[in-house]
Design an enzyme around this catalytic site. Sequence first.
Site, PDB file in Angstrom:
ATOM      1  N   ALA A  11       0.821  -1.218   0.000  1.00 14.12           N
ATOM      2  CA  ALA A  11       0.000   0.000   0.000  1.00 14.12           C
ATOM      3  C   ALA A  11       0.852   1.264   0.000  1.00 14.12           C
ATOM      4  O   ALA A  11       0.418   2.318  -0.447  1.00 14.12           O
ATOM      5  CB  ALA A  11      -0.925  -0.002   1.201  1.00 14.12           C
ATOM      6  N   SER A  13       4.601   1.086  -0.682  1.00 10.84           N
ATOM      7  CA  SER A  13       5.788   0.966  -1.545  1.00 10.84           C
ATOM      8  C   SER A  13       5.787  -0.356  -2.289  1.00 10.84           C
ATOM      9  O   SER A  13       5.054  -1.281  -1.917  1.00 10.84           O
ATOM     10  CB  SER A  13       7.057   1.041  -0.683  1.00 10.84           C
ATOM     11  N   GLY A  14       6.621  -0.425  -3.352  1.00  9.37           N
ATOM     12  CA  GLY A  14       6.730  -1.648  -4.141  1.00  9.37           C
ATOM     13  C   GLY A  14       8.184  -1.997  -4.351  1.00  9.37           C
ATOM     14  O   GLY A  14       9.066  -1.154  -4.163  1.00  9.37           O
ATOM     15  N   ARG A  15       8.445  -3.260  -4.736  1.00  2.00           N
ATOM     16  CA  ARG A  15       9.826  -3.671  -4.984  1.00  2.00           C
ATOM     17  C   ARG A  15       9.858  -4.784  -5.999  1.00  2.00           C
ATOM     18  O   ARG A  15       8.910  -5.535  -6.148  1.00  2.00           O
ATOM     19  CB  ARG A  15      10.501  -4.108  -3.691  1.00  2.00           C
ATOM     20  N   HIS A 237      -2.473 -12.189  -3.821  1.00  2.00           N
ATOM     21  CA  HIS A 237      -2.791 -11.387  -2.646  1.00  2.00           C
ATOM     22  C   HIS A 237      -1.540 -11.412  -1.779  1.00  2.00           C
ATOM     23  O   HIS A 237      -1.118 -12.479  -1.332  1.00  2.00           O
ATOM     24  CB  HIS A 237      -3.982 -11.961  -1.878  1.00  2.00           C
ATOM     25  N   ASP A 238      -0.938 -10.269  -1.561  1.00  2.00           N
ATOM     26  CA  ASP A 238       0.382 -10.234  -0.893  1.00  2.00           C
ATOM     27  C   ASP A 238       0.398 -11.006   0.416  1.00  2.00           C
ATOM     28  O   ASP A 238       1.378 -11.677   0.749  1.00  2.00           O
ATOM     29  CB  ASP A 238       0.853  -8.791  -0.703  1.00  2.00           C
ATOM     30  N   THR A 239      -0.708 -10.964   1.143  1.00  2.00           N
ATOM     31  CA  THR A 239      -0.756 -11.721   2.393  1.00  2.00           C
ATOM     32  C   THR A 239      -0.688 -13.211   2.118  1.00  2.00           C
ATOM     33  O   THR A 239      -0.103 -13.989   2.875  1.00  2.00           O
ATOM     34  CB  THR A 239      -2.039 -11.374   3.164  1.00  2.00           C
ATOM     35  N   GLY A 407       7.689  -6.359   6.569  1.00  2.00           N
ATOM     36  CA  GLY A 407       8.540  -5.199   6.901  1.00  2.00           C
ATOM     37  C   GLY A 407       8.411  -4.755   8.336  1.00  2.00           C
ATOM     38  O   GLY A 407       9.360  -4.219   8.922  1.00  2.00           O
TER      39      GLY A 407
HETATM   40  C1  LIG Z   1      -7.278  -4.387   2.210  1.00  2.00           C
HETATM   41  C2  LIG Z   1      -5.979  -4.975   2.558  1.00  2.00           C
HETATM   42  O1  LIG Z   1      -5.172  -4.714   1.501  1.00  2.00           O
HETATM   43  C3  LIG Z   1      -6.043  -6.444   2.793  1.00  2.00           C
HETATM   44  O2  LIG Z   1      -7.082  -6.747   3.638  1.00  2.00           O
HETATM   45  C4  LIG Z   1      -4.771  -6.990   3.360  1.00  2.00           C
HETATM   46  O3  LIG Z   1      -4.826  -8.372   3.489  1.00  2.00           O
HETATM   47  C5  LIG Z   1      -3.631  -6.716   2.491  1.00  2.00           C
HETATM   48  O4  LIG Z   1      -3.717  -6.976   1.350  1.00  2.00           O
HETATM   49  C6  LIG Z   1      -2.412  -6.215   3.099  1.00  2.00           C
HETATM   50  O5  LIG Z   1      -1.490  -5.839   2.164  1.00  2.00           O
END
Ligand SMILES: C[C@H](O)[C@H](O)[C@@H](O)C(=O)CO
Length: 491
Positions: A11, A13-15, A237-239, A407
């Site tokens: 949300a 930064s990116g890499r 999904h990053d998570t 991080g």
């Molecule tokens: C909305 C969020 O992005 C999401 O729920 C969370 O899991 C996520 O993606 C964190 O980067």
Amino acid sequence: MSDILAFDLGASSGRALLGRLTDGKIEVEELHRFSNDPVQVGDRLYWDILRLYHEIKQGLLKAKHQGISLHSMGIDSWAVDFGFIGKNGELIGNPYHYRDRHTEGAMESLFTRIPPHVIFARTGIQFLPFNTIYQLYALKEAKSPLLKDGNRFLMIPDILRYFLTGEMHNEFSNATTTQLFNPIEGTWDSELLRLLDLPRSWFGDVLQPGEKAGSIQPSVCEELGIPSIPVYAVAEHDTGSAVAAVPATEKSFAYLSCGTWSLMGTEVDKPVLHDLALKLNFTNEGGVADTYRLLKNIMGLWILQECRREWERAGESYSFPELVQMASGAKSFAAFIDPDDSLFLPPGDMPSRIAQYCQQTGQQAPETTGEIVRCILESLALKYRQVFELTERLSGQSFNGLHMVGGGIQNTLLCQWTANAIGKSVWAGPSEGSAIGNLVVQWIARGEFADIWEARRAIRESFPITVYEPEESEAWNAAYIRFLTITGVTE
Ligand SMILES: C[C@H](O)[C@H](O)[C@@H](O)C(=O)CO
């Protein structure tokens, strides 16, 4: 050689992380890092998706200029957000940011038409006001032109992958976060789409993590002067990628992915859809190797990030280590917040909202920067205890400790306080959880690892894991009781 590239878009930064395997050991090198700056236009908050695509191309160019011949790549990002491709194959507009206020009230309004227990039974997803289903409902209610001209629904990594390959696919781990995907049927939930009057045709095939999703198309190869390489659908999904990278040794493990958001839970073979999961508002997001992530969102370090932004606006610029240092010098357990109070979701003046929350709960509001940061970090650690215990209760497991990745583990004070709060060991690492999870899913798909467990062993043997043992348990137990009383968060 097995050089591959992971693009991890967070949300803030990116890499672009280059991954190399040498005798089973994983080596990584950050080829490109860039900020991710949402754009406010009037009341609307947008993601700058074209800028993000530009940065992905910069990452590929950096690999070329370093003479690296890549064998594949994958993209992961935050969840829930999306865009529409029109009938002419072009993206219609910039995706909305999930913190945009157009969804305010949408969830409650939709509940008057589709009761929450019906939505949960069909999707197994936690109720968060910015879930894709409520974003789409808000657009519908607003008669947004997006829905008039839209032809295909693509999430953030889907859009960027489409730009690179020319192919449109959705991906499982991210699709589950929309609260429109039915884990029992293993595809989009036609009944919910019908009730929302959204065309089923907008929602495409859903690839599993590890499936090939195309190759870089000739026009892009020509533009960048690079050979075509396969693009895999990783756990986009990053998570989902972060959980893939948890260096667990046994099937029963608890994790905390710590970044802008904190995501805590465990890995399960099938979604947990019973009433207690609904009551505790847990979610079942898609994972790797036919698993689900039974977890709960916790507001996370976003609160600290926004405080830091506010102090910056006021001309006081602090690094995160400086803020942590100031917190360690402040008085302990002076004030608590419920990090998940909706007060803290939208961007804005977080220090004032913390003061407001404390006044509303009859507490002396923290004043100094150190006191405010301490209040945030202590409250997060105590919230982690609550969700850790709820995860044990819901999954019927007792965990020996907690894996922390992402991080946020650079915040050693938070790691130690988390161990103190849960009263168990914390194993912190790797910090680049999502990017490394992205890499290992590609390597498994390419046959470099037999399965996720062999990959997790390689992660354990390739990256440092810092162990935090619980301290001051009595003080933290007393603080936990006060935290529950003050915040009123029983469950
Ligand atoms: C909305 C969020 O992005 C999401 O729920 C969370 O899991 C996520 O993606 C964190 O980067």
